[in-house]
Scaffold this motif. Structure first.
Motif, PDB file in Angstrom:
ATOM      1  N   ALA A 116      12.211  -0.604  -0.961  1.00  0.00           N
ATOM      2  CA  ALA A 116      12.401  -1.057  -0.046  1.00  0.00           C
ATOM      3  C   ALA A 116      10.608  -0.518   0.358  1.00  0.00           C
ATOM      4  O   ALA A 116       9.756  -0.762   0.951  1.00  0.00           O
ATOM      5  CB  ALA A 116      13.351  -0.250   1.019  1.00  0.00           C
ATOM      6  N   LYS A 117      10.529   1.361  -0.076  1.00  0.00           N
ATOM      7  CA  LYS A 117       9.612   1.535   0.389  1.00  0.00           C
ATOM      8  C   LYS A 117       8.291   1.473  -0.481  1.00  0.00           C
ATOM      9  O   LYS A 117       7.105   1.499   0.466  1.00  0.00           O
ATOM     10  CB  LYS A 117       9.388   3.219  -0.427  1.00  0.00           C
ATOM     11  CG  LYS A 117       8.452   3.643  -0.008  1.00  0.00           C
ATOM     12  CD  LYS A 117       7.978   5.488  -0.464  1.00  0.00           C
ATOM     13  CE  LYS A 117       6.951   6.180  -0.825  1.00  0.00           C
ATOM     14  NZ  LYS A 117       7.466   7.175  -0.850  1.00  0.00           N
ATOM     15  N   GLN A 118       8.678   0.675  -1.514  1.00  0.00           N
ATOM     16  CA  GLN A 118       7.442  -0.238  -2.223  1.00  0.00           C
ATOM     17  C   GLN A 118       6.841  -1.873  -1.111  1.00  0.00           C
ATOM     18  O   GLN A 118       5.255  -1.851  -1.374  1.00  0.00           O
ATOM     19  CB  GLN A 118       7.295  -0.561  -3.862  1.00  0.00           C
ATOM     20  CG  GLN A 118       7.952   0.472  -4.316  1.00  0.00           C
ATOM     21  CD  GLN A 118       8.912  -0.655  -5.587  1.00  0.00           C
ATOM     22  OE1 GLN A 118       9.174  -1.823  -6.018  1.00  0.00           O
ATOM     23  NE2 GLN A 118       8.815   0.494  -7.056  1.00  0.00           N
ATOM     24  N   HIS A 119       7.734  -2.084  -0.498  1.00  0.00           N
ATOM     25  CA  HIS A 119       7.572  -3.300   0.762  1.00  0.00           C
ATOM     26  C   HIS A 119       6.472  -2.950   1.633  1.00  0.00           C
ATOM     27  O   HIS A 119       5.757  -3.593   2.419  1.00  0.00           O
ATOM     28  CB  HIS A 119       8.467  -4.202   0.285  1.00  0.00           C
ATOM     29  CG  HIS A 119       8.785  -4.790  -0.730  1.00  0.00           C
ATOM     30  ND1 HIS A 119       9.518  -3.883  -1.447  1.00  0.00           N
ATOM     31  CD2 HIS A 119       8.805  -6.164  -0.958  1.00  0.00           C
ATOM     32  CE1 HIS A 119       9.475  -5.487  -2.460  1.00  0.00           C
ATOM     33  NE2 HIS A 119       9.344  -6.399  -2.151  1.00  0.00           N
ATOM     34  N   ALA A 120       6.555  -1.715   1.921  1.00  0.00           N
ATOM     35  CA  ALA A 120       6.196  -0.988   3.482  1.00  0.00           C
ATOM     36  C   ALA A 120       4.448  -0.838   3.136  1.00  0.00           C
ATOM     37  O   ALA A 120       3.890  -1.868   4.617  1.00  0.00           O
ATOM     38  CB  ALA A 120       6.217   0.572   3.661  1.00  0.00           C
ATOM     39  N   PRO A 121       3.596  -1.001   2.412  1.00  0.00           N
ATOM     40  CA  PRO A 121       2.093  -1.531   2.282  1.00  0.00           C
ATOM     41  C   PRO A 121       1.896  -2.833   2.848  1.00  0.00           C
ATOM     42  O   PRO A 121       1.079  -2.797   3.668  1.00  0.00           O
ATOM     43  CB  PRO A 121       1.634  -1.660   1.012  1.00  0.00           C
ATOM     44  CG  PRO A 121       2.354   0.641   0.843  1.00  0.00           C
ATOM     45  CD  PRO A 121       4.116  -0.752   1.273  1.00  0.00           C
ATOM     46  N   ALA A 122       2.681  -3.467   2.588  1.00  0.00           N
ATOM     47  CA  ALA A 122       2.342  -5.231   2.873  1.00  0.00           C
ATOM     48  C   ALA A 122       3.126  -5.671   3.863  1.00  0.00           C
ATOM     49  O   ALA A 122       2.687  -6.012   4.930  1.00  0.00           O
ATOM     50  CB  ALA A 122       3.019  -6.166   1.254  1.00  0.00           C
ATOM     51  N   VAL A 123       3.964  -4.679   4.442  1.00  0.00           N
ATOM     52  CA  VAL A 123       4.151  -4.906   5.671  1.00  0.00           C
ATOM     53  C   VAL A 123       3.427  -4.238   6.952  1.00  0.00           C
ATOM     54  O   VAL A 123       2.827  -5.213   7.577  1.00  0.00           O
ATOM     55  CB  VAL A 123       5.398  -4.811   6.252  1.00  0.00           C
ATOM     56  CG1 VAL A 123       6.140  -4.445   7.466  1.00  0.00           C
ATOM     57  CG2 VAL A 123       6.801  -5.415   5.278  1.00  0.00           C
ATOM     58  N   ARG A 124       2.596  -3.197   6.756  1.00  0.00           N
ATOM     59  CA  ARG A 124       1.702  -2.544   7.209  1.00  0.00           C
ATOM     60  C   ARG A 124       0.304  -2.906   7.330  1.00  0.00           C
ATOM     61  O   ARG A 124      -0.664  -3.523   8.436  1.00  0.00           O
ATOM     62  CB  ARG A 124       1.159  -1.035   6.930  1.00  0.00           C
ATOM     63  CG  ARG A 124       0.428  -1.053   7.438  1.00  0.00           C
ATOM     64  CD  ARG A 124      -0.358   0.477   7.250  1.00  0.00           C
ATOM     65  NE  ARG A 124      -1.517   1.280   7.936  1.00  0.00           N
ATOM     66  CZ  ARG A 124      -2.448   1.595   7.979  1.00  0.00           C
ATOM     67  NH1 ARG A 124      -3.685  -0.321   7.120  1.00  0.00           N
ATOM     68  NH2 ARG A 124      -3.342   1.744   9.195  1.00  0.00           N
ATOM     69  N   ASP A 125       0.410  -3.695   6.277  1.00  0.00           N
ATOM     70  CA  ASP A 125      -1.398  -4.758   5.771  1.00  0.00           C
ATOM     71  C   ASP A 125      -1.344  -5.438   6.743  1.00  0.00           C
ATOM     72  O   ASP A 125      -1.987  -6.512   7.418  1.00  0.00           O
ATOM     73  CB  ASP A 125      -1.920  -5.117   4.446  1.00  0.00           C
ATOM     74  CG  ASP A 125      -2.098  -4.080   3.666  1.00  0.00           C
ATOM     75  OD1 ASP A 125      -2.198  -2.953   4.149  1.00  0.00           O
ATOM     76  OD2 ASP A 125      -1.704  -4.240   2.539  1.00  0.00           O
ATOM     77  N   ARG A 126      -0.119  -6.567   7.002  1.00  0.00           N
ATOM     78  CA  ARG A 126       0.353  -8.120   7.671  1.00  0.00           C
ATOM     79  C   ARG A 126      -0.137  -7.010   9.380  1.00  0.00           C
ATOM     80  O   ARG A 126      -0.848  -7.720   9.830  1.00  0.00           O
ATOM     81  CB  ARG A 126       1.631  -8.666   7.534  1.00  0.00           C
ATOM     82  CG  ARG A 126       2.228  -9.453   8.125  1.00  0.00           C
ATOM     83  CD  ARG A 126       1.043 -10.690   7.788  1.00  0.00           C
ATOM     84  NE  ARG A 126       1.536 -11.973   9.430  1.00  0.00           N
ATOM     85  CZ  ARG A 126       2.220 -12.870   9.081  1.00  0.00           C
ATOM     86  NH1 ARG A 126       3.304 -13.020   8.329  1.00  0.00           N
ATOM     87  NH2 ARG A 126       2.439 -13.533  10.104  1.00  0.00           N
ATOM     88  N   ILE A 127       0.599  -6.134   9.600  1.00  0.00           N
ATOM     89  CA  ILE A 127       0.738  -5.904  11.331  1.00  0.00           C
ATOM     90  C   ILE A 127      -0.529  -5.375  11.510  1.00  0.00           C
ATOM     91  O   ILE A 127      -1.296  -5.709  12.248  1.00  0.00           O
ATOM     92  CB  ILE A 127       1.436  -4.874  11.642  1.00  0.00           C
ATOM     93  CG1 ILE A 127       2.709  -4.710  10.769  1.00  0.00           C
ATOM     94  CG2 ILE A 127       1.649  -4.135  12.228  1.00  0.00           C
ATOM     95  CD1 ILE A 127       3.728  -4.312  11.271  1.00  0.00           C
ATOM     96  N   HIS A 128      -1.458  -5.420  10.619  1.00  0.00           N
ATOM     97  CA  HIS A 128      -2.775  -4.197  10.796  1.00  0.00           C
ATOM     98  C   HIS A 128      -3.643  -5.503  11.008  1.00  0.00           C
ATOM     99  O   HIS A 128      -5.099  -5.124  10.579  1.00  0.00           O
ATOM    100  CB  HIS A 128      -3.494  -3.432   9.647  1.00  0.00           C
ATOM    101  CG  HIS A 128      -2.674  -1.445  10.392  1.00  0.00           C
ATOM    102  ND1 HIS A 128      -2.899  -0.906  11.418  1.00  0.00           N
ATOM    103  CD2 HIS A 128      -1.543  -1.468  10.294  1.00  0.00           C
ATOM    104  CE1 HIS A 128      -2.057   0.025  11.198  1.00  0.00           C
ATOM    105  NE2 HIS A 128      -1.531  -0.577  11.752  1.00  0.00           N
ATOM    106  N   GLN A 129      -3.337  -6.888  10.140  1.00  0.00           N
ATOM    107  CA  GLN A 129      -4.629  -7.878   9.752  1.00  0.00           C
ATOM    108  C   GLN A 129      -5.596  -7.877  10.938  1.00  0.00           C
ATOM    109  O   GLN A 129      -5.016  -8.207  11.727  1.00  0.00           O
ATOM    110  CB  GLN A 129      -3.313  -9.325   9.294  1.00  0.00           C
ATOM    111  CG  GLN A 129      -4.420 -10.178   8.335  1.00  0.00           C
ATOM    112  CD  GLN A 129      -4.053 -11.151   8.549  1.00  0.00           C
ATOM    113  OE1 GLN A 129      -2.410 -11.545   8.680  1.00  0.00           O
ATOM    114  NE2 GLN A 129      -4.717 -12.424   8.309  1.00  0.00           N
TER     115      GLN A 129
END
Length: 155
Positions: A116-129
């Protein structure tokens, strides 16, 4: 979906509490949906994090549900049910429970937490797009000042 253009003057007159509430609900829903795609609820991920000596747990020691609830008090939502989520993780073999009702993360649970932690940067990137880091920092500074202005401490 159309986006209505609002003037800066109109935006300045809008209540921050409304927009922070809308943002909170949207961000929580988005994050929880991404975790659901990985087979987690957000509280399940928090359980793993709080029990992992490689994450939030200060000592890797097991914790009871009341201790876990206390540790998560600032971010649990009223609908979150740690007991039910812990039982699900027990069935998956990601947590164990001892005779003193203390929960412990297993090696499989640690692997799931890391996934799950490995996916956190992609989630953050999407939110911060589309949001510059400087604008994000400014927004947080403004929100922190608003919190202080209401007499609350900012951690």
């Amino acid at each position: 979906m159309t986006t209505q253009q609002v003037s800066d003057a109109d935006l300045a007159a809008q209540p921050a509490a409304y927009w922070t509430g809308v943002a909170y609900e949207a961000l929580i829903a988005f994050t929880r949906a991404r975790l659901a795609e990985l087979g987690f609820t957000q509280p399940q991920f928090w359980l793993l994090r709080n029990l992992s000596k490689n994450d939030i747990s200060p000592d890797g020691q097991g914790m009871t549900i009341p201790e876990l609830r206390q540790a998560m008090t600032s971010y649990l939502r009223p609908e979150d049910d740690l007991e039910t989520d812990a039982e699900v993780l027990l069935e998956r073999g990601w947590l164990t429970r001892d005779d003193e009702a203390r929960w412990w993360i297993t090696d499989a649970g640690e692997e799931a937490r890391l996934t799950a932690k490995q996916h956190a940067p992609a989630v953050r990137d999407r939110i911060h797009q589309g949001i510059d880091d400087a604008d994000y920092v400014t927004t947080l500074k403004v929100l922190r000042q608003m919190i202080r202005n209401t007499g609350r401490a900012v951690a």
